[in-house]
Design a protein around this motif. Structure first.
Motif, PDB file in Angstrom:
ATOM      1  N   THR A  99       0.797  -1.237   0.000  1.00  0.00           N
ATOM      2  CA  THR A  99       0.000   0.000   0.000  1.00  0.00           C
ATOM      3  C   THR A  99       0.826   1.283   0.000  1.00  0.00           C
ATOM      4  O   THR A  99       0.295   2.343  -0.315  1.00  0.00           O
ATOM      5  CB  THR A  99      -0.950   0.036   1.217  1.00  0.00           C
ATOM      6  OG1 THR A  99      -0.194   0.168   2.424  1.00  0.00           O
ATOM      7  CG2 THR A  99      -1.784  -1.237   1.283  1.00  0.00           C
ATOM      8  N   LEU A 121      -5.377 -11.887   5.893  1.00  0.00           N
ATOM      9  CA  LEU A 121      -4.579 -11.154   6.868  1.00  0.00           C
ATOM     10  C   LEU A 121      -4.171 -12.123   7.971  1.00  0.00           C
ATOM     11  O   LEU A 121      -4.897 -13.083   8.268  1.00  0.00           O
ATOM     12  CB  LEU A 121      -5.388 -10.011   7.470  1.00  0.00           C
ATOM     13  CG  LEU A 121      -5.658  -8.800   6.589  1.00  0.00           C
ATOM     14  CD1 LEU A 121      -6.802  -7.966   7.149  1.00  0.00           C
ATOM     15  CD2 LEU A 121      -4.400  -7.952   6.457  1.00  0.00           C
ATOM     16  N   TRP A 253      -0.226  -4.120   9.395  1.00  0.00           N
ATOM     17  CA  TRP A 253      -0.739  -5.463   9.206  1.00  0.00           C
ATOM     18  C   TRP A 253       0.162  -6.264   8.287  1.00  0.00           C
ATOM     19  O   TRP A 253       0.963  -5.724   7.527  1.00  0.00           O
ATOM     20  CB  TRP A 253      -2.173  -5.450   8.666  1.00  0.00           C
ATOM     21  CG  TRP A 253      -2.460  -4.580   7.475  1.00  0.00           C
ATOM     22  CD1 TRP A 253      -3.093  -3.374   7.468  1.00  0.00           C
ATOM     23  CD2 TRP A 253      -2.137  -4.840   6.085  1.00  0.00           C
ATOM     24  NE1 TRP A 253      -3.198  -2.870   6.196  1.00  0.00           N
ATOM     25  CE2 TRP A 253      -2.637  -3.754   5.327  1.00  0.00           C
ATOM     26  CE3 TRP A 253      -1.503  -5.899   5.423  1.00  0.00           C
ATOM     27  CZ2 TRP A 253      -2.505  -3.689   3.941  1.00  0.00           C
ATOM     28  CZ3 TRP A 253      -1.352  -5.837   4.039  1.00  0.00           C
ATOM     29  CH2 TRP A 253      -1.852  -4.739   3.313  1.00  0.00           C
ATOM     30  N   SER A 297      -8.918 -13.222   7.937  1.00  0.00           N
ATOM     31  CA  SER A 297      -9.908 -12.504   7.127  1.00  0.00           C
ATOM     32  C   SER A 297     -10.260 -13.320   5.901  1.00  0.00           C
ATOM     33  O   SER A 297      -9.548 -14.273   5.535  1.00  0.00           O
ATOM     34  CB  SER A 297      -9.352 -11.151   6.688  1.00  0.00           C
ATOM     35  OG  SER A 297      -8.338 -11.330   5.702  1.00  0.00           O
ATOM     36  N   PHE A 302      -9.450  -8.826   2.734  1.00  0.00           N
ATOM     37  CA  PHE A 302      -8.037  -8.475   2.611  1.00  0.00           C
ATOM     38  C   PHE A 302      -7.825  -7.581   1.395  1.00  0.00           C
ATOM     39  O   PHE A 302      -7.119  -6.567   1.463  1.00  0.00           O
ATOM     40  CB  PHE A 302      -7.216  -9.761   2.507  1.00  0.00           C
ATOM     41  CG  PHE A 302      -5.720  -9.574   2.597  1.00  0.00           C
ATOM     42  CD1 PHE A 302      -5.140  -8.353   2.930  1.00  0.00           C
ATOM     43  CD2 PHE A 302      -4.871 -10.657   2.372  1.00  0.00           C
ATOM     44  CE1 PHE A 302      -3.762  -8.196   3.019  1.00  0.00           C
ATOM     45  CE2 PHE A 302      -3.500 -10.513   2.463  1.00  0.00           C
ATOM     46  CZ  PHE A 302      -2.936  -9.282   2.769  1.00  0.00           C
ATOM     47  N   GLU A 304      -9.949  -5.558   0.023  1.00  0.00           N
ATOM     48  CA  GLU A 304     -10.503  -4.244   0.310  1.00  0.00           C
ATOM     49  C   GLU A 304      -9.586  -3.451   1.233  1.00  0.00           C
ATOM     50  O   GLU A 304      -9.439  -2.231   1.072  1.00  0.00           O
ATOM     51  CB  GLU A 304     -11.889  -4.395   0.939  1.00  0.00           C
ATOM     52  CG  GLU A 304     -12.587  -3.078   1.263  1.00  0.00           C
ATOM     53  CD  GLU A 304     -12.980  -2.266   0.034  1.00  0.00           C
ATOM     54  OE1 GLU A 304     -13.582  -1.187   0.212  1.00  0.00           O
ATOM     55  OE2 GLU A 304     -12.697  -2.695  -1.113  1.00  0.00           O
ATOM     56  N   ARG A 305      -8.953  -4.124   2.179  1.00  0.00           N
ATOM     57  CA  ARG A 305      -8.015  -3.442   3.074  1.00  0.00           C
ATOM     58  C   ARG A 305      -6.847  -2.875   2.274  1.00  0.00           C
ATOM     59  O   ARG A 305      -6.397  -1.744   2.508  1.00  0.00           O
ATOM     60  CB  ARG A 305      -7.507  -4.424   4.135  1.00  0.00           C
ATOM     61  CG  ARG A 305      -6.620  -3.813   5.220  1.00  0.00           C
ATOM     62  CD  ARG A 305      -7.426  -2.861   6.089  1.00  0.00           C
ATOM     63  NE  ARG A 305      -6.653  -2.294   7.165  1.00  0.00           N
ATOM     64  CZ  ARG A 305      -6.634  -2.758   8.413  1.00  0.00           C
ATOM     65  NH1 ARG A 305      -7.347  -3.827   8.745  1.00  0.00           N
ATOM     66  NH2 ARG A 305      -5.934  -2.166   9.341  1.00  0.00           N
ATOM     67  N   ASP A 309      -6.181   1.223   2.119  1.00  0.00           N
ATOM     68  CA  ASP A 309      -4.928   1.722   2.682  1.00  0.00           C
ATOM     69  C   ASP A 309      -4.016   2.313   1.611  1.00  0.00           C
ATOM     70  O   ASP A 309      -3.227   3.217   1.892  1.00  0.00           O
ATOM     71  CB  ASP A 309      -4.207   0.605   3.445  1.00  0.00           C
ATOM     72  CG  ASP A 309      -4.763   0.425   4.849  1.00  0.00           C
ATOM     73  OD1 ASP A 309      -5.734   1.127   5.204  1.00  0.00           O
ATOM     74  OD2 ASP A 309      -4.231  -0.411   5.608  1.00  0.00           O
TER      75      ASP A 309
END
Length: 325
Positions: A99, A121, A253, A297, A302, A304-305, A309
């Protein structure tokens, strides 16, 4: 004709189902490789090796950790992006690789959102804001006030430009509207050594690097960068608890990904076994000692995270003017 067509379609679907089931059922039939895009040692390597050890037991095949450091994790990530999508080469990635790197390295040879199939995750952790004992502050509010009275005098070190330890400091500066000088180092050890020697005022870095030092009273921990306090340091507040910092958050993470195109049946098998490993009491306890939380997750959550981010850090990097070393 309709009956014959229905039978043919049913047979086709059944054949597809058998193919997926057989593929998942026969997987894995030889050892897996888990690529860690950083050198051996440190929190990322610790988490990856603990996962690999226990995941191998679930899969019935050894999971071999391979450290491929360089370019902020980009070299290791590129290796996995170009690997065969068969579930035998996986990436253990930190948040920064997926990210932050897209905004720092314009010529990445992988696309974090297209080159990989997220699996799950695995770990959540935080940076700690720590200061030297001789700095006359006892809280985040004290530190912000001191920085306002002494603009440009205080310093914070990081493991390099564009790292999470750097960007956490830049977020603090912009939130508090203060001028604190950033001193980048080529790696964590040099940044920590100079901080402990008293040549640097403060640091924002992974909690596992400082837990024991804080417990021994060698440095002061003013705040946790994640919204939740750390069970291992329950008296250290979240920075977001301080007046004026309610929006401040840096939650770190890690997770496991496969090359894009890996069959969904394989992704699901790995997701299930990783979930079992990360929820085991022994793993939860081991990670908690380092200020790290285990998690699990869906692949979709994951993905979407990663997407959200990436947007967040792009804004921070643009505002701070951060660049890669």
């Amino acid at each position: 004709m309709r009956i014959a067509h229905a039978v043919a379609v049913a047979g086709l679907c059944l054949g597809i189902g058998w193919g997926i089931g057989a593929q998942a059922g026969g997987y894995p039939d030889h050892p897996l490789k888990l690529v860690v895009p950083f050198p051996a040692g440190g929190a990322t390597d610790l988490m990856a090796r603990a996962l690999a050890r226990d995941l191998g037991g679930k899969l019935g095949q050894s999971v071999v950790v391979e450290n491929r450091g360089g370019a902020g994790g980009a070299i290791g990530a590129e290796t996995v992006a170009n690997a065969a999508p068969d579930g035998y080469t996986l990436l253990y990635s930190t948040m920064g690789v997926l990210t932050i790197n897209p905004s720092l390295y314009p010529k990445l040879r992988y696309d974090p959102q297209k080159s990989f199939a997220p699996i799950s995750l695995t770990n959540l952790t935080s940076n700690l804001l720590v200061v030297n004992n001789d700095l006359p502050v006892k809280s985040v509010a004290d530190l912000a006030e001191l920085a306002r009275r002494r603009p440009g005098e205080l310093t914070f070190s990081s493991s390099g430009n564009g790292t999470t330890s750097h960007l956490a400091g830049e977020m603090f500066k912009s939130t508090a509207k203060v001028d604190i000088r950033h001193i980048p180092y080529k790696g964590t050890s040099g940044a920590i050594n100079d901080f402990l020697a008293g040549r640097i005022s403060m640091m924002f870095d992974t909690s596992s690097n400082f837990v024991e030092l804080v417990k021994q009273g060698k440095i002061k921990a003013l705040g946790v960068t994640s919204p939740q306090r750390l069970p291992v340091l329950p008296d250290v507040p979240s920075i977001s608890e301080s007046p004026g910092f309610s929006t401040y958050e840096v939650t770190l993470w890690s997770g496991v990904l496969a090359p894009a195109g890996t069959p969904r049946a394989v992704i699901d098998r790995l997701n299930q076994d990783i979930g079992a490993v990360m929820s085991a009491p022994s793993m939860v306890s081991l990670m908690a000692d380092y200020g790290i939380r285990t998690t699990h997750s869906t692949p979709e959550a994951f993905a979407e995270r990663i997407r959200l981010d990436t947007q967040k850090w792009a804004q921070v990097i643009q505002q701070s003017g951060a660049h890669a070393d």
